[in-house]
Design an enzyme around this catalytic site. Structure first.
Site, PDB file in Angstrom:
ATOM      1  N   ALA A 178      51.407  32.752  22.494  1.00  0.00           N
ATOM      2  CA  ALA A 178      51.579  31.994  21.282  1.00  0.00           C
ATOM      3  C   ALA A 178      50.777  30.602  21.467  1.00  0.00           C
ATOM      4  CB  ALA A 178      53.014  31.492  21.033  1.00  0.00           C
TER       5      ALA A 178
ATOM      6  N   GLY B 242      19.827  35.594  30.827  1.00  0.00           N
ATOM      7  CA  GLY B 242      19.107  34.943  31.824  1.00  0.00           C
ATOM      8  C   GLY B 242      19.707  34.637  33.060  1.00  0.00           C
TER       9      GLY B 242
ATOM     10  N   HIS C 258      44.189   7.392  -4.342  1.00  0.00           N
ATOM     11  CA  HIS C 258      45.314   8.133  -4.791  1.00  0.00           C
ATOM     12  C   HIS C 258      44.881   9.146  -5.862  1.00  0.00           C
ATOM     13  CE1 HIS C 258      49.390   8.889  -6.062  1.00  0.00           C
ATOM     14  NE2 HIS C 258      49.154   8.682  -7.420  1.00  0.00           N
TER      15      HIS C 258
HETATM   16  P1  NAI Z   1      45.884  29.329  24.773  1.00  0.00           P
HETATM   17  O1  NAI Z   1      45.782  28.842  26.185  1.00  0.00           O
HETATM   18  O2  NAI Z   1      45.744  28.712  23.546  1.00  0.00           O
HETATM   19  O3  NAI Z   1      47.329  30.118  24.696  1.00  0.00           O
HETATM   20  C1  NAI Z   1      47.557  31.149  25.493  1.00  0.00           C
HETATM   21  C2  NAI Z   1      49.102  31.452  25.306  1.00  0.00           C
HETATM   22  O4  NAI Z   1      49.657  32.388  26.046  1.00  0.00           O
HETATM   23  C3  NAI Z   1      49.961  30.302  25.996  1.00  0.00           C
HETATM   24  O5  NAI Z   1      51.046  29.780  24.838  1.00  0.00           O
HETATM   25  C4  NAI Z   1      50.442  30.981  27.224  1.00  0.00           C
HETATM   26  O6  NAI Z   1      51.788  30.227  27.677  1.00  0.00           O
HETATM   27  C5  NAI Z   1      50.595  32.257  26.784  1.00  0.00           C
HETATM   28  N1  NAI Z   1      50.511  33.304  28.073  1.00  0.00           N
HETATM   29  C6  NAI Z   1      49.922  33.277  28.768  1.00  0.00           C
HETATM   30  N2  NAI Z   1      50.276  34.368  29.643  1.00  0.00           N
HETATM   31  C7  NAI Z   1      51.249  35.092  29.181  1.00  0.00           C
HETATM   32  C8  NAI Z   1      51.806  36.348  29.569  1.00  0.00           C
HETATM   33  N3  NAI Z   1      51.753  36.898  30.603  1.00  0.00           N
HETATM   34  N4  NAI Z   1      52.983  36.794  28.659  1.00  0.00           N
HETATM   35  C9  NAI Z   1      53.085  35.870  27.406  1.00  0.00           C
HETATM   36  N5  NAI Z   1      52.519  34.832  27.248  1.00  0.00           N
HETATM   37  C10 NAI Z   1      51.680  34.424  28.031  1.00  0.00           C
HETATM   38  O7  NAI Z   1      44.722  30.614  24.613  1.00  0.00           O
HETATM   39  P2  NAI Z   1      44.341  31.447  23.336  1.00  0.00           P
HETATM   40  O8  NAI Z   1      45.244  31.385  22.142  1.00  0.00           O
HETATM   41  O9  NAI Z   1      43.904  32.806  24.152  1.00  0.00           O
HETATM   42  O10 NAI Z   1      42.861  30.494  23.091  1.00  0.00           O
HETATM   43  C11 NAI Z   1      41.824  30.433  24.286  1.00  0.00           C
HETATM   44  C12 NAI Z   1      40.836  29.281  24.119  1.00  0.00           C
HETATM   45  O11 NAI Z   1      40.226  29.432  22.720  1.00  0.00           O
HETATM   46  C13 NAI Z   1      41.631  28.079  23.996  1.00  0.00           C
HETATM   47  O12 NAI Z   1      41.290  27.261  25.012  1.00  0.00           O
HETATM   48  C14 NAI Z   1      41.227  27.631  22.782  1.00  0.00           C
HETATM   49  O13 NAI Z   1      41.221  26.059  22.653  1.00  0.00           O
HETATM   50  C15 NAI Z   1      39.965  28.326  22.178  1.00  0.00           C
HETATM   51  N6  NAI Z   1      40.146  28.436  20.665  1.00  0.00           N
HETATM   52  C16 NAI Z   1      40.376  27.309  19.837  1.00  0.00           C
HETATM   53  C17 NAI Z   1      40.368  27.545  18.380  1.00  0.00           C
HETATM   54  C18 NAI Z   1      40.538  26.283  17.664  1.00  0.00           C
HETATM   55  O14 NAI Z   1      40.383  25.372  18.095  1.00  0.00           O
HETATM   56  N7  NAI Z   1      41.144  26.625  16.421  1.00  0.00           N
HETATM   57  C19 NAI Z   1      40.694  28.846  17.876  1.00  0.00           C
HETATM   58  C20 NAI Z   1      40.458  29.864  18.813  1.00  0.00           C
HETATM   59  C21 NAI Z   1      40.416  29.661  20.215  1.00  0.00           C
END
Ligand code: NAI
Length: 462
Positions: free
Chosen positions: A177, A115, A441
């Site tokens: 991580a 869209g 429990h």
């Molecule tokens: P994230 O923001 O959770 O983690 C990214 C990580 O990469 C951070 O720890 C950061 O310090 C690291 N990082 C960034 N640049 C880097 C570099 N150049 N070298 C090494 N480390 C680096 O992002 P993620 O895991 O990609 O998830 C994205 C989004 O998707 C999040 O906002 C999350 O909330 C959402 N999501 C939620 C899930 C859930 O609720 N279970 C499951 C999957 C995604």
């Protein structure tokens, strides 16, 4: 020309939930979606498929590690990767078809295509223009990558490619991580890949409670995941169908090399707003690309709203869903509201990690006086019987009023347990309210009650 009360752009958890609520409130509703299936990132290439793979590989882990301990003797299952991917795809299919059914049931038109907003009252989809009184943008987000790093979705993959790798990699490098890196890193580690997680910061999962971070990393290490902390990736080259990764320690600046069969880039996501025509309309965005909205989710153009991952706040499907319902209520003149202080966060590893409300470091930085009630799953009978006694519940309450301020859980079914604390926070409950509530429990939920008891006169089983 077809005309609507509301056109929702995007059929992810924000958009499809919003469309259903609009229809339930009596609005003639259409939803624009360009993918082949409804459900957005979450259902097609996110939450749902990753949970299918987490579930299947957790079953494998149980068979490998725990069956014999429970007297279940026999051959351990082997992995048929294609069949596991087919199970995952079938799970997606069932869920996306479910939304199609709900759209039909609620008389919502699916406008197929991408869209573009042409004016305050017009949306163009696949060369047709539709008139509408209101527009709700729920266009979601896309993976962000590192400068100079090209994602081919075969060897260097985003979360999308990681859900459909041709074969299980012998060696997998995960950059980041965060939640995606840890969930999908766990999947491949359980499948036998040697997984190395490279993280720029000194702690995993930035933003979660520090005690949980430490316990979580300890458990993941014991499961075989390898961590390179305080490390940044300089470049990734593809040489003869393998990735060559150059990385650098942030403190010593020393450079190292590593090879892997696949690299998962999991360094965050960014709002997806391409092709919506926002610039032409003069709709403002933040430097991070989020559409700017007011407390009623309205952009600066009356009748054009935005919700979910493309606006500020955590990028979570359930946050988008809540905004979707609330904005529908705003459109019909009700008072839709989202309590951003009560949104849970869950990581679906094993054990699960879940939190709601404030962390201890946030309380400290606010100068808030608080008390901690902590209870280890080691004291929970059900967890011990199920070989799931790692982790703890940590409840934070106001020192004077006893009002619950936050809860941080690492342990079995944490993602389900957290919800009684979400309800408690929503009702402004005290730790004593939880402690006085009878919990069946033997259940894992007794650990939450014990943490609440620990905020008062003390837990019973510790
Ligand atoms: P994230 O923001 O959770 O983690 C990214 C990580 O990469 C951070 O720890 C950061 O310090 C690291 N990082 C960034 N640049 C880097 C570099 N150049 N070298 C090494 N480390 C680096 O992002 P993620 O895991 O990609 O998830 C994205 C989004 O998707 C999040 O906002 C999350 O909330 C959402 N999501 C939620 C899930 C859930 O609720 N279970 C499951 C999957 C995604």
């Amino acid at each position: 020309m077809a005309s609507y009360d509301v056109i929702v752009i995007g059929a992810g958890p924000g958009g499809y939930v919003c469309a259903i609520r609009c229809a339930q409130l009596g609005l003639k509703t259409a939803c624009v979606e360009g993918r082949e299936a409804l459900g957005g990132t979450c259902l097609n290439v996110g939450c749902i498929p990753s949970k299918a793979l987490l579930h299947a590989t957790h079953m494998l882990h149980e068979a490998n590690d725990n069956f014999a301990r429970m007297g279940l003797i026999g051959a351990v299952p082997s992995v048929d990767w294609d069949a596991m991917l087919a199970y995952k795809d079938n799970t997606i299919d069932q869920n996306t078809k479910g939304i199609e059914f709900l759209f039909k049931k609620n008389n919502i038109d699916w406008l197929k295509g991408w869209g573009t907003i042409q004016s305050q009252n017009q949306v163009k989809v696949a060369d047709k223009v539709y008139e509408t009184k209101n527009i709700i943008i729920a266009s979601g987000s896309e993976p962000s990558t590192l400068p100079g790093l090209e994602i081919d979705e075969k060897i260097v993959v985003s979360s999308t490619g990681a859900l459909s790798l041709e074969r299980i990699p012998e060696e997998l490098v995960v950059i980041g991580a965060g939640v995606i890196g840890l969930e999908l890193g766990s999947v491949y580690s359980r499948l036998g890949s040697k997984v190395t997680i490279i993280e720029y910061l000194d702690n995993i999962m930035p933003g979660i409670d520090n005690d949980v971070q430490k316990e979580f990393q300890k458990i993941l290490k014991s499961q075989g995941l390898r961590f390179l902390m305080g490390t940044s990736v300089q470049k990734v080259e593809i040489i003869e169908q393998r990735a060559k990764i150059t990385y650098q320690n942030r403190k010593s600046n020393e450079e190292h090399l590593m090879n892997a069969d696949a690299v998962l880039v999991a360094t965050g996501r960014k709002p997806f707003t391409d092709g919506l025509g926002l610039d032409a309309l003069g709709i403002d965005k933040s430097p991070e690309g989020q559409i700017k909205v007011g407390s009623d989710w309205q952009t600066k153009i009356m009748g054009i709203y935005a919700i979910g991952d493309c606006v500020k706040g955590p990028m979570l499907a359930h946050k988008a869903e809540d905004e979707g319902m609330a904005v529908a209520e705003q459109v019909v003149g009700q008072h839709g509201h989202v309590n951003y202080g009560g949104i849970p966060n869950v990581i679906y590893t094993h054990p699960e990690v879940a939190s709601v409300g404030l962390t201890e470091s946030e309380l400290k930085s606010q100068g808030h006086s608080y008390k901690i009630g902590k209870f280890n799953f080691m004291g929970n009978g059900r967890a011990k019987a199920n070989f799931a006694a790692s982790g703890f519940v940590k409840l934070l309450a106001d020192k004077k009023t006893d009002r619950i301020l936050g809860c941080h859980i690492i342990g079995p079914a944490a993602g389900d347990l957290i919800h009684e604390v979400c309800v408690a926070i929503e009702f402004g409950a005290s730790a004593e309210d939880l402690a006085l509530t009878c919990h069946a429990h033997p259940t894992y939920s007794e650990a939450v009650r014990e943490a609440a008891l620990a905020c008062g006169d003390g837990a019973i089983h510790s």
